[in-house]
Enzyme design. Structure first.
Site, PDB file in Angstrom:
ATOM      1  N   CYS A  34      33.009 -66.513 -15.109  1.00  0.00           N
ATOM      2  CA  CYS A  34      32.358 -65.599 -14.240  1.00  0.00           C
ATOM      3  C   CYS A  34      33.375 -64.849 -13.814  1.00  0.00           C
ATOM      4  O   CYS A  34      34.074 -65.087 -12.705  1.00  0.00           O
ATOM      5  CB  CYS A  34      31.645 -66.381 -13.225  1.00  0.00           C
ATOM      6  SG  CYS A  34      30.623 -65.351 -11.976  1.00  0.00           S
ATOM      7  N   GLU A  47      23.687 -67.323  18.055  1.00  0.00           N
ATOM      8  CA  GLU A  47      23.330 -67.964  16.713  1.00  0.00           C
ATOM      9  C   GLU A  47      22.573 -69.063  16.539  1.00  0.00           C
ATOM     10  O   GLU A  47      22.650 -69.828  17.535  1.00  0.00           O
ATOM     11  CB  GLU A  47      24.923 -68.150  16.044  1.00  0.00           C
ATOM     12  CG  GLU A  47      24.877 -68.872  14.818  1.00  0.00           C
ATOM     13  CD  GLU A  47      24.181 -68.299  13.660  1.00  0.00           C
ATOM     14  OE1 GLU A  47      24.266 -67.041  13.426  1.00  0.00           O
ATOM     15  OE2 GLU A  47      23.504 -69.056  12.962  1.00  0.00           O
ATOM     16  N   CYS A  99      21.551 -56.449   5.989  1.00  0.00           N
ATOM     17  CA  CYS A  99      21.968 -56.444   4.813  1.00  0.00           C
ATOM     18  C   CYS A  99      20.644 -56.119   3.893  1.00  0.00           C
ATOM     19  O   CYS A  99      20.276 -56.551   2.855  1.00  0.00           O
ATOM     20  CB  CYS A  99      22.249 -58.022   4.356  1.00  0.00           C
ATOM     21  SG  CYS A  99      20.916 -59.314   5.311  1.00  0.00           S
TER      22      CYS A  99
HETATM   23  N1  SAH Z   1      27.848 -61.978  11.752  1.00  0.00           N
HETATM   24  C1  SAH Z   1      27.839 -62.930  10.892  1.00  0.00           C
HETATM   25  C2  SAH Z   1      26.792 -63.262   9.818  1.00  0.00           C
HETATM   26  C3  SAH Z   1      25.488 -62.897  10.021  1.00  0.00           C
HETATM   27  S1  SAH Z   1      24.503 -63.383   8.858  1.00  0.00           S
HETATM   28  C4  SAH Z   1      29.354 -62.995  10.595  1.00  0.00           C
HETATM   29  O1  SAH Z   1      30.127 -62.309  10.673  1.00  0.00           O
HETATM   30  O2  SAH Z   1      29.489 -64.256   9.617  1.00  0.00           O
HETATM   31  C5  SAH Z   1      23.027 -63.588   9.863  1.00  0.00           C
HETATM   32  C6  SAH Z   1      23.092 -64.798  10.803  1.00  0.00           C
HETATM   33  O3  SAH Z   1      21.839 -64.922  11.526  1.00  0.00           O
HETATM   34  C7  SAH Z   1      23.271 -66.135  10.203  1.00  0.00           C
HETATM   35  O4  SAH Z   1      24.304 -66.964  10.632  1.00  0.00           O
HETATM   36  C8  SAH Z   1      21.842 -66.991  10.560  1.00  0.00           C
HETATM   37  O5  SAH Z   1      22.086 -68.250  10.812  1.00  0.00           O
HETATM   38  C9  SAH Z   1      21.571 -66.192  11.841  1.00  0.00           C
HETATM   39  N2  SAH Z   1      20.146 -66.256  12.350  1.00  0.00           N
HETATM   40  C10 SAH Z   1      18.988 -66.164  11.507  1.00  0.00           C
HETATM   41  N3  SAH Z   1      17.954 -66.006  12.362  1.00  0.00           N
HETATM   42  C11 SAH Z   1      18.336 -66.127  13.824  1.00  0.00           C
HETATM   43  C12 SAH Z   1      17.565 -66.026  15.045  1.00  0.00           C
HETATM   44  N4  SAH Z   1      16.592 -65.850  15.089  1.00  0.00           N
HETATM   45  N5  SAH Z   1      18.403 -65.924  16.099  1.00  0.00           N
HETATM   46  C13 SAH Z   1      19.963 -65.830  16.051  1.00  0.00           C
HETATM   47  N6  SAH Z   1      20.688 -66.225  14.683  1.00  0.00           N
HETATM   48  C14 SAH Z   1      19.807 -66.212  13.722  1.00  0.00           C
END
Ligand code: SAH
Length: 506
Positions: free
Chosen positions: A173, A355, A454
């Site tokens: 891949c 988180e 995203c």
């Molecule tokens: N900023 C992070 C990645 C974010 S991805 C980094 O740098 O790695 C989005 C994140 O939001 C995920 O880790 C997911 O678990 C979290 N998430 C999803 N719903 C949420 C909520 N309602 N409150 C807080 N965190 C949440």
């Protein structure tokens, strides 16, 4: 009553049409029109002239299958991967990388304009050029290959064909690292030699379910984790099993960079890949890697950015937009393992991370310690619950401060800064921010908001709410983290509109 009126479609299933592709859909599919009737054609490239067969006809549009490219577009290129069309992973291998970046830039721009209701020329004036990859291949540091049994009865590793459970064997891949192939060959040859069965999803039988491979791009360290459907020693001839395992370890050990070999036990009938029980059978429990100048330790279950190079560039952009000078108070909502929080903690006064996943928060705390950062504090919970609770509690305390005047000024000042921070960063999953979270952010009234997204459709929706709440869009920048797919990341800088520039909402 209830009589269904049959919709008369201009075209029907299996009709063969010749069409010029004039636009690109949200997922990168080609769009063309025949007498005002719209066709969505996967794998057709803007500028192509194609013949396409209708698969599903609706009143005003249809999904059609690309039968033949009659005249190729200047943006068309030969897919590098021979199974690109069957495998669900890449959607844009037929499009040149330059055109792909243009598509992603436009996708973000158009979503913000149309779905967010912002003025087109205003958005064009604040949008910076997309951050493309220097090398759009071999960027993923993590691969999870399902293992199955091929038609000839031999074990195979591959990918699930788009939305199905049948495995398409993959030789190599091109978005993953070169070592993947070598590791899979060792595992598959070993299974064949010892008659070790691949897991059969339908029957719930067989041993090897998945192979997880991770590589630290800066450290060069490699981790292999075999996900197996086996628990305890009583099954089969355990001596033989252990001898076979040792032989496998010896072979894997020889691969350059090999640092950790483990098994993950998953005996559940589930499509969740990893089991929670992990046993290291050789080497270390973790591999390490560096991102934004911070060291991270990665276990088979840890969250970690899969494209660390671009993640670093995206986060550097977010840090620039946050405008940190040394003593700011920052909230990082949806912080994962704290990558952004900790990168910012290096140049901020205090960072609070939120988180939802407890393991990620544990990782974030450990990562803070490992990197000697004691000015980051992490909360586990939903951003839309943690933030309002924190805000309400501290606002109340601030109101009754007269009675606790002697308790120390600095603590009170910290509290005020915590609920009225300099910067709030959000990096939510695809569905965007919860309204309650956005509402609280507006009440906290930070000087700047940095929105990392995203999904530009939910981003546009949330930007509208923030703009209506008094924030001006300042800068927008897209970043390509997943070449050959339709996905694109975006980072947006917003300012509290103290000057009343009037740009808000336009
Ligand atoms: N900023 C992070 C990645 C974010 S991805 C980094 O740098 O790695 C989005 C994140 O939001 C995920 O880790 C997911 O678990 C979290 N998430 C999803 N719903 C949420 C909520 N309602 N409150 C807080 N965190 C949440």
């Amino acid at each position: 009553m209830g009589k269904k009126i049959k919709t008369v479609c201009k075209y029907q299933k299996d009709d063969l049409l010749t069409v010029e592709i004039t636009d690109i859909g949200n997922d990168g599919e080609g769009i063309g029109k025949v007498d005002g009737y719209t066709l969505f054609i996967k794998d057709a490239v803007i500028g192509d002239k194609v013949s396409a067969k209708i698969m599903k006809a609706k009143k005003n549009y249809a999904y059609a299958h690309l039968e033949k490219v009659l005249e190729p577009s200047v943006h068309r290129q030969e897919a590098r991967c021979p199974i690109a069309r069957q495998c669900g992973g890449c959607q844009l291998q037929n499009m040149t990388y330059e055109r792909q970046l243009e598509f992603k830039q436009n996708k973000v721009r158009n979503n913000i304009v149309r779905l967010g209701g912002f003025d087109e020329s205003f958005i064009d004036s604040i949008m910076e050029p997309i951050i493309g990859m220097e090398e759009p291949w071999r960027y993923r540091n993590k691969a999870q290959y399902p293992i199955g049994t091929g038609k000839n009865g031999k074990p195979v590793a591959g990918y699930y064909a788009g939305r199905t459970h049948s495995i398409i064997p993959v030789d190599d891949c091109f978005i993953g690292v070169e070592e993947n192939k070598e590791i899979l060959n060792v595992v598959l040859a070993h299974m064949e030699k010892h008659g070790i069965a691949a897991y059969d999803e339908a029957a719930g039988k067989g041993l090897v379910r998945h192979v997880l491979i991770r590589k630290g791009f800066t450290s060069g360290q490699i981790m292999v984790c075999l996900v197996i459907n086996y628990r305890g020693k009583a099954v089969g001839n355990s001596n033989e099993f252990i001898a076979a395992q040792n032989e496998l370890v010896k072979k894997l050990q020889n691969i350059n960079g090999m640092t950790s070999i483990s098994v993950s036990i998953n005996t559940d009938k589930t499509n969740v890949i990893m089991g929670t029980e992990i046993h290291t059978i050789w080497g270390k429990d973790t591999i390490s890697d560096t991102l934004c100048g911070l060291e991270f330790e990665i276990s088979p279950l840890s969250f970690y950015q899969v494209n660390p190079k671009q993640a670093q560039r995206l986060y550097e952009q977010a840090i620039t937009y946050a405008g940190l000078t040394g003593n700011e108070t920052v909230w990082d909502l949806y912080c994962g393992i704290g990558t952004i929080s900790l990168a910012m903690a290096k140049t901020a006064g205090k960072v609070y991370g939120v988180e939802i996943i407890p393991d990620a928060i544990e990782d974030a705390k450990r990562n803070a310690k490992r990197n000697g950062l004691d000015n980051a504090e992490f909360f586990c919970g939903k951003a839309e619950e943690v933030l309002p609770e924190f805000y309400e509690r501290l606002s109340k305390e601030a109101k009754s401060e007269g009675t606790i005047a002697e308790s120390g000024m600095s603590g009170e000042e910290d509290n005020v800064k915590a609920i009225h921070p300099d910067v709030i960063v959000v990096d939510p999953p695809r569905k965007g921010c919860d309204e309650k979270c956005l509402e609280t952010m507006l009440k906290m009234s930070p000087d700047r908001i940095v929105y990392v997204s995203c999904d530009s459709a939910t981003l546009a929706r949330d930007l509208r709410i923030l703009a209506d709440g008094g924030y001006a869009l300042n800068k927008i920048r897209a970043c390509d983290m997943f070449s050959w797919s339709g996905h694109v990341e975006t980072v947006v800088a917003l300012n509290r509109d103290h000057l009343g520039t009037g740009l808000v909402g336009h």
